[in-house]
Design an enzyme around this catalytic site. Structure first.
Site, PDB file in Angstrom:
ATOM      1  CB  SER A   1      -0.849  -0.009   1.292  1.00 33.28           C
ATOM      2  OG  SER A   1      -1.471   1.239   1.486  1.00 33.28           O
TER       3      SER A   1
ATOM      4  CE1 TYR B   1      -4.483  -1.929   5.077  1.00 32.21           C
ATOM      5  CE2 TYR B   1      -3.180   0.041   4.650  1.00 32.21           C
ATOM      6  CZ  TYR B   1      -3.945  -1.010   4.182  1.00 32.21           C
ATOM      7  OH  TYR B   1      -4.166  -1.151   2.834  1.00 32.21           O
TER       8      TYR B   1
END
Ligand code: NAD
Length: 257
Positions: free
Chosen positions: A139, A152
């Site tokens: 990401s 995350y």
């Protein structure tokens, strides 16, 4: 070398980016193994539809990526793994002090540790076949941080680190390992947040997308699952044979800032 006839296992691929990557690989002739933690008729029908549409072998194998033994069993059950796409992921948003421990553990397990387990199980198969591609869906948060996303961001930075180590351990073999780092992608997960955000900010759909969601994405456009599929396909090509241990951002300029 084309992907025709190669076996691609894509974790977390009954929706969103994983499904998009599976579709692009199947379209290019790869046999695909779809996966999630559910085992519904829809899951199996999805694999059947992709197989028929692209004239390839397509299977769905249930495996919970939060469980190390199931991660490894997915690869064993597939029987071959030329292309491994580690894509399964979840999110939880909260400050560090309030962050639920079970959510931290689940995000680290699904978004990061699963990639270690599947890679460990897949590398012997790639070595035996004499070719392999490990593609980790990280990401922009594997390269940059945002508040309230501790687990995350930690997991995605971890995936980028694991990608580099995988690349070094396979550097003198016809195997590569890379991470794709998407910015915002309009998956069902993101789409579902739009109506509530419109209400919360009393904004139009267009303004929510541009001024709230894509605030940090200079292009002011979502990346698409087809673009991510195309990026995965590029990483499988001969042109990318010397591309290893790196990250490819598909983020409309986010990480250029
Ligand atoms: P999504 O919710 O549509 O897809 C997530 C997939 O993971 C689903 O198929 C889900 O079933 C699966 N999954 C969840 N828990 C699992 C488990 N325990 N075992 C097996 N599968 C499991 O979301 P998405 O946006 O397509 O996300 C896919 C990946 O892309 C994730 O790793 C996410 O972090 C990453 N990503 C998404 C965006 C975005 O904007 N959508 C941006 C950057 C990175």
């Amino acid at each position: 070398m084309s992907v025709t006839g190669k076996t691609a296992i894509i974790t977390g691929s009954n929706s969103g980016i994983g499904l998009g990557i599976a579709e692009e690989l199947a379209k290019a002739g790869a046999k695909v193994v779809l996966n999630s933690f559910t085992d519904s008729d829809e899951d199996h029908a999805l694999a059947e539809r992709i197989g028929k549409e692209h004239g390839v072998e397509a299977r769905y194998i249930k495996a919970d990526m939060s469980k190390p033994d199931e991660c490894r069993a997915l690869i064993e059950q597939a029987g071959a793994c030329d292309i491994l796409v580690n894509n399964a992921g979840i999110q939880h948003v909260a400050g560090i002090e309030e962050f639920p421990v079970d959510k931290w553990d689940a995000i680290i397990a699904i978004n990061m540790s699963s990639a270690f387990h599947t890679t460990a199980a897949a590398l012997p198969m790639m070595r035996k076949a004499g070719w392999g591609r490990v593609i980790n869906v990280a990401s922009a948060h594997g390269l940059r941080a945002s508040p309230f996303k501790s687990a995350y961001v930690a997991a995605k930075h971890g995936v980028v680190g694991l990608t580099k180590v995988t690349a070094l351990e396979t550097a003198q073999e016809p195997i590569t390992a890379n991470a794709i780092c998407p910015g915002y992608v309009l998956t069902p997960l993101v789409e579902a947040q739009i109506p509530d955000t419109m209400k919360e900010y009393d904004m139009s759909r267009e303004d929510v997308i541009k001024d709230v969601m894509l605030k940090r994405q200079p292009s002011k456009e979502f990346a698409t699952v087809e673009q991510l599929g195309g990026t995965a396909l590029y990483l499988c090509s001969d042109a990318a044979a010397q591309v290893t241990g790196t990250t490819i951002s598909v983020d409309g300029g986010w990480t250029a800032m």
